[in-house]
Design a protein around this motif. Sequence first.
Motif, PDB file in Angstrom:
ATOM      1  N   TYR A  45       0.843  -1.185   0.000  1.00 16.98           N
ATOM      2  CA  TYR A  45       0.000   0.000   0.000  1.00 16.98           C
ATOM      3  C   TYR A  45       0.874   1.229   0.000  1.00 16.98           C
ATOM      4  O   TYR A  45       1.854   1.313   0.718  1.00 16.98           O
ATOM      5  CB  TYR A  45      -0.897   0.042   1.237  1.00 16.98           C
ATOM      6  N   CYS A  46       0.486   2.167  -0.783  1.00 18.38           N
ATOM      7  CA  CYS A  46       1.312   3.356  -0.882  1.00 18.38           C
ATOM      8  C   CYS A  46       0.436   4.585  -0.759  1.00 18.38           C
ATOM      9  O   CYS A  46      -0.576   4.697  -1.433  1.00 18.38           O
ATOM     10  CB  CYS A  46       2.028   3.373  -2.220  1.00 18.38           C
ATOM     11  N   PHE A  47       0.826   5.488   0.116  1.00 18.22           N
ATOM     12  CA  PHE A  47       0.027   6.683   0.324  1.00 18.22           C
ATOM     13  C   PHE A  47       0.757   7.930  -0.129  1.00 18.22           C
ATOM     14  O   PHE A  47       0.425   9.021   0.260  1.00 18.22           O
ATOM     15  CB  PHE A  47      -0.398   6.788   1.790  1.00 18.22           C
ATOM     16  N   ASP A  87      10.908   7.882  -0.957  1.00 20.03           N
ATOM     17  CA  ASP A  87      10.530   8.578   0.283  1.00 20.03           C
ATOM     18  C   ASP A  87       9.168   9.245   0.092  1.00 20.03           C
ATOM     19  O   ASP A  87       8.677   9.343  -1.033  1.00 20.03           O
ATOM     20  CB  ASP A  87      11.590   9.646   0.617  1.00 20.03           C
ATOM     21  N   TYR A  88       8.535   9.649   1.193  1.00 20.25           N
ATOM     22  CA  TYR A  88       7.358  10.523   1.140  1.00 20.25           C
ATOM     23  C   TYR A  88       7.849  11.886   1.593  1.00 20.25           C
ATOM     24  O   TYR A  88       7.457  12.367   2.650  1.00 20.25           O
ATOM     25  CB  TYR A  88       6.291  10.109   2.149  1.00 20.25           C
ATOM     26  N   ALA A  89       8.723  12.503   0.852  1.00 24.17           N
ATOM     27  CA  ALA A  89       9.288  13.776   1.294  1.00 24.17           C
ATOM     28  C   ALA A  89       8.308  14.913   1.013  1.00 24.17           C
ATOM     29  O   ALA A  89       7.480  14.827   0.111  1.00 24.17           O
ATOM     30  CB  ALA A  89      10.600  14.023   0.571  1.00 24.17           C
ATOM     31  N   ASN A 106      10.911  -1.138  -1.601  1.00 25.34           N
ATOM     32  CA  ASN A 106       9.955  -0.588  -0.652  1.00 25.34           C
ATOM     33  C   ASN A 106      10.365   0.835  -0.292  1.00 25.34           C
ATOM     34  O   ASN A 106      11.260   1.411  -0.910  1.00 25.34           O
ATOM     35  CB  ASN A 106       9.699  -1.513   0.541  1.00 25.34           C
ATOM     36  N   HIS A 107       9.669   1.414   0.679  1.00 25.18           N
ATOM     37  CA  HIS A 107       9.904   2.828   0.953  1.00 25.18           C
ATOM     38  C   HIS A 107      11.287   3.081   1.548  1.00 25.18           C
ATOM     39  O   HIS A 107      11.883   2.195   2.150  1.00 25.18           O
ATOM     40  CB  HIS A 107       8.827   3.351   1.915  1.00 25.18           C
ATOM     41  N   ASN A 108      11.742   4.303   1.376  1.00 25.56           N
ATOM     42  CA  ASN A 108      12.960   4.754   2.047  1.00 25.56           C
ATOM     43  C   ASN A 108      12.651   6.103   2.677  1.00 25.56           C
ATOM     44  O   ASN A 108      12.871   7.157   2.076  1.00 25.56           O
ATOM     45  CB  ASN A 108      14.117   4.858   1.054  1.00 25.56           C
ATOM     46  N   MET A 165       7.632   7.847 -10.697  1.00 21.71           N
ATOM     47  CA  MET A 165       8.919   7.187 -10.395  1.00 21.71           C
ATOM     48  C   MET A 165       8.785   6.356  -9.118  1.00 21.71           C
ATOM     49  O   MET A 165       9.286   5.236  -9.038  1.00 21.71           O
ATOM     50  CB  MET A 165      10.037   8.230 -10.233  1.00 21.71           C
ATOM     51  N   HIS A 166       8.096   6.899  -8.136  1.00 26.24           N
ATOM     52  CA  HIS A 166       7.923   6.213  -6.854  1.00 26.24           C
ATOM     53  C   HIS A 166       7.127   4.918  -7.033  1.00 26.24           C
ATOM     54  O   HIS A 166       7.549   3.844  -6.588  1.00 26.24           O
ATOM     55  CB  HIS A 166       7.211   7.165  -5.884  1.00 26.24           C
ATOM     56  N   GLU A 167       5.980   5.007  -7.703  1.00 23.23           N
ATOM     57  CA  GLU A 167       5.138   3.816  -7.849  1.00 23.23           C
ATOM     58  C   GLU A 167       5.831   2.770  -8.722  1.00 23.23           C
ATOM     59  O   GLU A 167       5.731   1.568  -8.458  1.00 23.23           O
ATOM     60  CB  GLU A 167       3.760   4.178  -8.420  1.00 23.23           C
ATOM     61  N   GLY A 199       8.988   2.384  -8.862  1.00 19.58           N
ATOM     62  CA  GLY A 199       9.999   1.831  -7.953  1.00 19.58           C
ATOM     63  C   GLY A 199       9.447   0.656  -7.156  1.00 19.58           C
ATOM     64  O   GLY A 199      10.106  -0.375  -7.003  1.00 19.58           O
ATOM     65  N   HIS A 200       8.212   0.796  -6.675  1.00 16.18           N
ATOM     66  CA  HIS A 200       7.582  -0.329  -5.954  1.00 16.18           C
ATOM     67  C   HIS A 200       7.488  -1.561  -6.840  1.00 16.18           C
ATOM     68  O   HIS A 200       7.753  -2.677  -6.408  1.00 16.18           O
ATOM     69  CB  HIS A 200       6.171   0.051  -5.502  1.00 16.18           C
ATOM     70  N   THR A 201       7.085  -1.330  -8.090  1.00 11.99           N
ATOM     71  CA  THR A 201       6.881  -2.491  -8.967  1.00 11.99           C
ATOM     72  C   THR A 201       8.200  -3.142  -9.372  1.00 11.99           C
ATOM     73  O   THR A 201       8.204  -4.233  -9.911  1.00 11.99           O
ATOM     74  CB  THR A 201       6.111  -2.109 -10.248  1.00 11.99           C
TER      75      THR A 201
HETATM   76 ZN   LIG Z   1       4.960   4.076  -1.883  1.00 13.78          ZN
END
Ligand SMILES: [Zn+2]
Length: 865
Positions: free
Chosen positions: A446-448, A528-530, A497-499, A487-489, A491-493
Amino acid sequence: MKKHKLTLPYYACIALASLCFLNTSILEAQNKKKKKKNADTEVVAEAPKKSKDKTIEELVKSSKEIDGLFKIYQDTIKGSLQMLISEDQIGKEFIYFSQISNGVMDAGRAMRGIYQGSKVFKVEKYFNKIEFITQNTSFYFDPENPLSKSKDANISDGNMASIEIAAYDKDKKLYLIDADNLFLAETFSQIKNPSRPGASPTEFKIGNLDKSKTKILGINNYPENTNMEVEYVYSQPSVLNGGSNAVADGRNVSIKVYHSLIAMPENDFEPRFDDPRVGYFTTEVDDKTSASSTPYRDLIHRWNLIKKNPELELSEPIEPITWWIENSTPLEWRETIKEGVLQWNKAFEKAGFKNAMVVKVQPDDATWDAGDIRYNVLRWTSSPEPPFGGYGPSFVNPRTGQILGADIMLEFAHFSNRVFYDKVYELTSSTKSFENLTSNSNDHTYCFLGDELHDEMMFASSVAEAAGASDFELERIKKESMTALIMHEVGHTLGLNHNMKASQLFSPEQLNDPDFIKGKCLTASVMDYAALNVTKDRSKQGQYDDVAVGPYDIWAIQLGYKPFKTEAERQALLNESTKPEHIFGNDADDMRSPGKAIDPRVNTGDQSNDQIKWAIDRIELSNNLMKDLKINFSTTGESYQELRRVYYLLSSQKGSAANTISRFIGGVYVERSMVGQEGEKQPYTPVSLDDQKRAMNALSTYVFAPDAFDAPNDLYNYLAMQRRGFNFRTPEDPKIHEQVLGYQKAVLSHLLHYNTLQRISDSELYGNKYTLSTMMSDLNNAIFKSDISGNVNSFRQNLQLEYTNMLIGILTNKQGSKYSNLAQSMALYNLNAIKGMTSSGGDISSRAHKQHLKTLIDNALKEIK
Ligand SMILES: [Zn+2]
């Protein structure tokens, strides 16, 4: 016999199987009359007995044949299913995977594109039955070790279905089974979520599975996978709560699911094992024949990328990772999305692959659906209640960790000015949804980020708008944040995972230097969720968000995909984990929830290697904007909805920044380097006294002080929602005290969390100089000292009462006995100190407040004795 069968009804068909057609059919008819009441059960009970003499050809005569991995027959009249199992499939392992093809938020996690994970199952034959048995893939036994003989001990497999064989073809070695129960029931996976413990009785719930309404929507069969789309209908005769507008009829709710039965890949994919210094998604496997204290063989999730020309330093892969942009994607965003995906090629080039990622657009007349597991699709929806702005799941072979497919779900709401949540001043939307959604599931994908980015983008746009930015600049904010989200999503695929530690890369000064940051990732990793980079000084505003993958991303992709010649080569690269640009900490370590983790550098919604300074800047930026809010965000001819939205947006930014600061108090920095590694640091180092004091002073000024939440009073008169029909929230007046107290409580719930207080005492033993007694005395002073002898304004009254009640809670064990004796003593000490400080001065309201405080404390002291 075949000729007759075509025209005979079902029960007669069964009778025909016996040689005495006439007699049997008469008997059959008589029996039916005699036992009218039991007619249904009678026919069902007799059917298998008699049909076993029929051939496969006879049983599938009226069915359409759909060839593929498991051959399916669908009856052309009733739609019922039969499935063929060949002898060589018996005893073999397959992969099962399912995803939601469509659903509603009201039904829990049942939303379009949600992956439900994959598992391994075996097809077995037991006498006259075919069984489908889930395999336990969590343990490894070295086959050379005699212990492997007992590898099944105390491990449960799962028998999902045991279905009687309807017919057998000896020559072709084929078994036919009825497949309705496999697909029309929740056989392979649980679709309906169990109700949450403590759920309100008035909460919307879906009914029970109604088999008569549940149906097959489509069958796609290929040599490597058999896919079925099923519409499950959950019914109940009446509902107290009919659900949201997304539900047409709360009594009948549909969840559509894709089931895929997949052949176990036969390739030379080499599993790679996890290392704590880099963040890949994993399938955890315990080595039960290892005596090590870390007997882990956790498989990282990665694609099977193989060089076309292994001898070349840089080669194209035999099969690239191909992404399709769904044809529902707005035209103006397609190029940005494509560029975002292809940014990852820079990381793959360092791992030796050229053009590892390829992007195509799904044609408008495509014959395949975006839910088809053979395609990796960047999908686009505009849901009634979007749970997140982006989601990038993948599914793997649980035996090896090989990623077999992935999708990315994007929500249009991300680019709207809608506020996703109602009570903006409670938890941040991401914390809230994260906790709700993950409580029932093991799904770590899950990604927020979408939610976080949405808030950040609205904030950046508001700051820019207030400063009179051009449309071009406002578009740039959107484009940069879309690129970062993609780019983030993606990256998950790819398995990452998150950093949440990555935002430590640059200093506030570097982020305030447009030339320095140009073209860069603003943190070490796009994972990251920066926070967006919004400078207080507008003349220093450069890039807002990441436009390239970061140095950590490039390093991590090498670790996952580079074809290493030796293990030493891989170890050498892993040993680069101590470089500042390879900093890593994921969700398990992040401090977004009060009391949860310990390293303040690992956090969401923050930025820079000086988060306290950054957070103060953000609070001041919000305060500055608040002054002219009414002028900047009221538009002639429009309602005040926009003004209200920006007010809550700025307030929540302040609340979130305050939380970031609070994490430094009692914080302990964590390092995960290995013993003897170059640049190694000790695992635990408490935050310095200076930084903890700096954090406490900042909280005192920006969160607890009597004027911390000052806003122009006449602003409150305008914080009005636009009325909409009868569907309008009442009472509608702004709840300003509740809102401000919400932010203050969020900070206190971390500072006074039993984990934080326990850690402060413990870390005094290994370097923490900000002792429990000093910290709690400073906090007491920050909340009482400046006004307790005179007038106490209404915000402070609220805060002081709430805080006093929290101290009483620590002492009276209202939260169980989780508080240490040391923390309880300090709570008692502070209550007495408050009593001592509380004079009878001030206006009536202040005196009433102080009497209230005194009474509360006196009663509590009596209670504890
Ligand atoms: Zn995410």
